[in-house]
Write an enzyme that holds these catalytic residues in place. Sequence first.
Site, PDB file in Angstrom:
ATOM      1  N   TYR A   1     -12.620  21.441 -23.590  1.00 37.19           N
ATOM      2  CA  TYR A   1     -13.138  20.556 -24.638  1.00 37.19           C
ATOM      3  C   TYR A   1     -14.563  20.983 -25.002  1.00 37.19           C
ATOM      4  O   TYR A   1     -14.930  21.038 -26.174  1.00 37.19           O
ATOM      5  CB  TYR A   1     -13.139  19.097 -24.164  1.00 37.19           C
ATOM      6  CG  TYR A   1     -13.403  18.143 -25.298  1.00 37.19           C
ATOM      7  CD1 TYR A   1     -12.358  17.668 -26.082  1.00 37.19           C
ATOM      8  CD2 TYR A   1     -14.698  17.743 -25.615  1.00 37.19           C
ATOM      9  CE1 TYR A   1     -12.583  16.823 -27.145  1.00 37.19           C
ATOM     10  CE2 TYR A   1     -14.941  16.894 -26.684  1.00 37.19           C
ATOM     11  CZ  TYR A   1     -13.879  16.432 -27.452  1.00 37.19           C
ATOM     12  OH  TYR A   1     -14.115  15.605 -28.508  1.00 37.19           O
TER      13      TYR A   1
ATOM     14  N   PHE B   1     -15.036  25.844 -57.241  1.00 36.34           N
ATOM     15  CA  PHE B   1     -13.763  25.978 -56.544  1.00 36.34           C
ATOM     16  C   PHE B   1     -13.196  24.573 -56.417  1.00 36.34           C
ATOM     17  O   PHE B   1     -13.951  23.613 -56.276  1.00 36.34           O
ATOM     18  CB  PHE B   1     -13.936  26.645 -55.170  1.00 36.34           C
ATOM     19  CG  PHE B   1     -12.606  26.888 -54.514  1.00 36.34           C
ATOM     20  CD1 PHE B   1     -11.777  27.894 -54.985  1.00 36.34           C
ATOM     21  CD2 PHE B   1     -12.151  26.088 -53.482  1.00 36.34           C
ATOM     22  CE1 PHE B   1     -10.517  28.099 -54.432  1.00 36.34           C
ATOM     23  CE2 PHE B   1     -10.900  26.289 -52.921  1.00 36.34           C
ATOM     24  CZ  PHE B   1     -10.072  27.289 -53.396  1.00 36.34           C
ATOM     25  N   THR B   2     -11.865  24.448 -56.462  1.00 34.37           N
ATOM     26  CA  THR B   2     -11.236  23.121 -56.533  1.00 34.37           C
ATOM     27  C   THR B   2     -11.745  22.161 -55.460  1.00 34.37           C
ATOM     28  O   THR B   2     -12.154  21.045 -55.764  1.00 34.37           O
ATOM     29  CB  THR B   2      -9.706  23.238 -56.400  1.00 34.37           C
ATOM     30  OG1 THR B   2      -9.417  24.033 -55.249  1.00 34.37           O
ATOM     31  CG2 THR B   2      -9.099  23.877 -57.628  1.00 34.37           C
TER      32      THR B   2
ATOM     33  N   ASP C   1     -20.757  30.623 -50.395  1.00 27.93           N
ATOM     34  CA  ASP C   1     -19.362  30.475 -49.973  1.00 27.93           C
ATOM     35  C   ASP C   1     -18.850  31.884 -49.681  1.00 27.93           C
ATOM     36  O   ASP C   1     -18.656  32.695 -50.587  1.00 27.93           O
ATOM     37  CB  ASP C   1     -18.539  29.810 -51.086  1.00 27.93           C
ATOM     38  CG  ASP C   1     -17.068  29.617 -50.688  1.00 27.93           C
ATOM     39  OD1 ASP C   1     -16.578  30.368 -49.828  1.00 27.93           O
ATOM     40  OD2 ASP C   1     -16.409  28.720 -51.256  1.00 27.93           O
TER      41      ASP C   1
ATOM     42  N   LYS D   1      -9.044  32.702 -45.100  1.00 25.88           N
ATOM     43  CA  LYS D   1      -9.133  33.859 -45.993  1.00 25.88           C
ATOM     44  C   LYS D   1      -9.889  34.995 -45.316  1.00 25.88           C
ATOM     45  O   LYS D   1      -9.490  36.134 -45.361  1.00 25.88           O
ATOM     46  CB  LYS D   1      -9.904  33.522 -47.283  1.00 25.88           C
ATOM     47  CG  LYS D   1      -9.799  32.107 -47.787  1.00 25.88           C
ATOM     48  CD  LYS D   1      -8.498  31.826 -48.508  1.00 25.88           C
ATOM     49  CE  LYS D   1      -8.353  30.371 -48.905  1.00 25.88           C
ATOM     50  NZ  LYS D   1      -9.297  29.892 -49.895  1.00 25.88           N
TER      51      LYS D   1
ATOM     52  N   ARG E   1      -3.280  28.458 -61.968  1.00 31.05           N
ATOM     53  CA  ARG E   1      -4.724  28.262 -61.923  1.00 31.05           C
ATOM     54  C   ARG E   1      -5.195  28.062 -63.356  1.00 31.05           C
ATOM     55  O   ARG E   1      -5.683  28.962 -64.014  1.00 31.05           O
ATOM     56  CB  ARG E   1      -5.432  29.464 -61.278  1.00 31.05           C
ATOM     57  CG  ARG E   1      -5.078  29.694 -59.822  1.00 31.05           C
ATOM     58  CD  ARG E   1      -5.882  28.881 -58.815  1.00 31.05           C
ATOM     59  NE  ARG E   1      -5.513  27.487 -58.674  1.00 31.05           N
ATOM     60  CZ  ARG E   1      -5.883  26.742 -57.621  1.00 31.05           C
ATOM     61  NH1 ARG E   1      -6.608  27.253 -56.630  1.00 31.05           N
ATOM     62  NH2 ARG E   1      -5.543  25.487 -57.545  1.00 31.05           N
TER      63      ARG E   1
ATOM     64  N   PHE F   1      -2.657  19.065 -58.583  1.00 27.80           N
ATOM     65  CA  PHE F   1      -1.786  20.254 -58.591  1.00 27.80           C
ATOM     66  C   PHE F   1      -1.029  20.436 -57.287  1.00 27.80           C
ATOM     67  O   PHE F   1       0.010  21.065 -57.257  1.00 27.80           O
ATOM     68  CB  PHE F   1      -2.600  21.521 -58.900  1.00 27.80           C
ATOM     69  CG  PHE F   1      -3.694  21.810 -57.899  1.00 27.80           C
ATOM     70  CD1 PHE F   1      -4.951  21.257 -58.049  1.00 27.80           C
ATOM     71  CD2 PHE F   1      -3.450  22.633 -56.815  1.00 27.80           C
ATOM     72  CE1 PHE F   1      -5.959  21.522 -57.130  1.00 27.80           C
ATOM     73  CE2 PHE F   1      -4.451  22.908 -55.888  1.00 27.80           C
ATOM     74  CZ  PHE F   1      -5.714  22.332 -56.044  1.00 27.80           C
TER      75      PHE F   1
HETATM   76  C1  LIG Z   1      -9.854  28.629 -49.921  1.00 24.12           C
HETATM   77  C2  LIG Z   1     -11.237  28.488 -50.312  1.00 24.12           C
HETATM   78  C3  LIG Z   1     -11.980  27.380 -49.907  1.00 24.12           C
HETATM   79  C4  LIG Z   1     -11.365  26.244 -49.109  1.00 24.12           C
HETATM   80  O1  LIG Z   1     -10.905  26.693 -47.861  1.00 24.12           O
HETATM   81  P1  LIG Z   1      -9.694  25.976 -47.097  1.00 24.12           P
HETATM   82  O2  LIG Z   1      -9.650  26.678 -45.775  1.00 24.12           O
HETATM   83  O3  LIG Z   1      -8.451  26.198 -47.905  1.00 24.12           O
HETATM   84  O4  LIG Z   1     -10.032  24.543 -46.960  1.00 24.12           O
HETATM   85  C5  LIG Z   1     -13.299  27.314 -50.304  1.00 24.12           C
HETATM   86  N1  LIG Z   1     -13.853  28.290 -51.040  1.00 24.12           N
HETATM   87  C6  LIG Z   1     -13.172  29.376 -51.453  1.00 24.12           C
HETATM   88  C7  LIG Z   1     -13.841  30.427 -52.256  1.00 24.12           C
HETATM   89  C8  LIG Z   1     -11.842  29.523 -51.101  1.00 24.12           C
HETATM   90  O5  LIG Z   1     -11.161  30.593 -51.539  1.00 24.12           O
END
Ligand SMILES: *Cc1c(COP(=O)(O)O)cnc(C)c1O
Length: 482
Positions: free
Chosen positions: A80, A132-133, A223, A266, A389, A455
Amino acid sequence: MNEIKFHTGENIPMELHKVRIVQKLHLIPVEERLEAINRSGFNTFKLNTREVFLDMLTDSGTNAMSDEQMSAMMRADDAYAGSQSFERLLEAVREVLGTGHFLPVHQGRAAENIICRVFLKNGSVVPTNYHFTTFQAHTLDKGGRIEELLYDDALKIDSDNPFKGNMNIEKLNACIVENGPENIPFIRMEASTNLIGGQPFSLANLRAVKEVAERFGILLVLDASLIGENAYLIKRREAKWKGAQIGEIIREMTSLADIVYFSARKLSSSRGGGICTNRRDLYLQMETLIPLYEGFLTYGGISTRELEAMAVGLRETLDETAISQSPRFIEFLVDELKKRGIPVVTPAGVLGCHIDAKAFCSHVPQSQYPAGALAAALFIASGVRGMERGTLSSVRDENGNDILADIELLRLAVPRRVFTLSQLKYVVDRVQWLWENRHLIGGLTFSYEPAVLRFFMGELKPLGDWPQQLAAKFRADFGESL
Ligand SMILES: *Cc1c(COP(=O)(O)O)cnc(C)c1O
């Protein structure tokens, strides 16, 4: 450069790995594909992978893992608190990203939640190269808003601008003056800007953004979910960095930011995410929220096995043969489609190949979600699952009207080291067939529309019986073939 040239001069990307674990795919007949997309409310998120042939929905959590990652998972230290797995991850973060402090979170949007909770207040404005969404959703959730500050040609589909993800410096200055620096908690730069087609920014641009941020005393947040690929394209497209190692470029990028966050889904072919900084004061502000929303500070809601995979995956982003595979395959796909006159986003970016649905389905009005219709049509024609998209992924204004997206894209993601070249040739073939039969594609309308991130779980119905007609044409053209 790790490029293999062909004697014939053909531009063929080479797989610099071998396949040792395989997963069987299923290509179901067109009649069953039609049934599946109907049952899924014409939303590719709602398909089951048993119904999908090539899953090009996303690169999120779908990149192939390496043997090194799988073996590292075996030595996970379950605890933990104070896990050695976390120590190994921290070491990898320091080495690859060059940041001293690290907070683990369960995925990228969790990092966005923590950062927005700490730094945003009602009325805050966040300048960004593009939204970003999930970042947009968290900003709105905390009472803030974003301002997108791209150069004008960034949204031009067919372009030779190598850095469409660059932030417009004049607009940034104007945005800060207009809103007042006190209302701007940070500037957000997204590497390999996702929603405009996986388009990179240059290091020169990031440095210019940093200068503005410093002048006004505003934080710079990066990011870094797709930082490896952005670094690879900097190496290929920004003269100054031609001879540099990927790691050098990555550390140059992260050294300019006050806070770096990422989705490991990613970045490192694993799960999880993280927030990194060299500033102890910022670290301490965010640290207190990790046990509340994520988990203890040495696991952050991720299994220790995933911490190990993340550590190895982070180091693998420094390997140009690993990091270049997906962009090179995407380039192949983009070139092949473009050769056939099919409208695609150029230059080729990262993450996936992006088809311009507004041009592809020019007879379908934007209010009928042409990119969503194209995604459904391609699934019927091929079993390939892409992601809309465009306006479907957008939101409504206060009067309930759709905010039409700047660009309508069907994204065909090319996760790292997952597909072979013949599979991509199949995609090209079916997209071409669809292009020749595009007049058969019609519009969609919502039958169930969730209020947030619609979406993902929304359901639509076709306007007319075009899906049946498309499937019938496929059967007529392809005979018994799948
Ligand atoms: C996918 C993504 C996110 C969000 O990440 P999740 O692991 O899906 O929550 C944020 N910023 C960018 C540029 C992304 O491609």
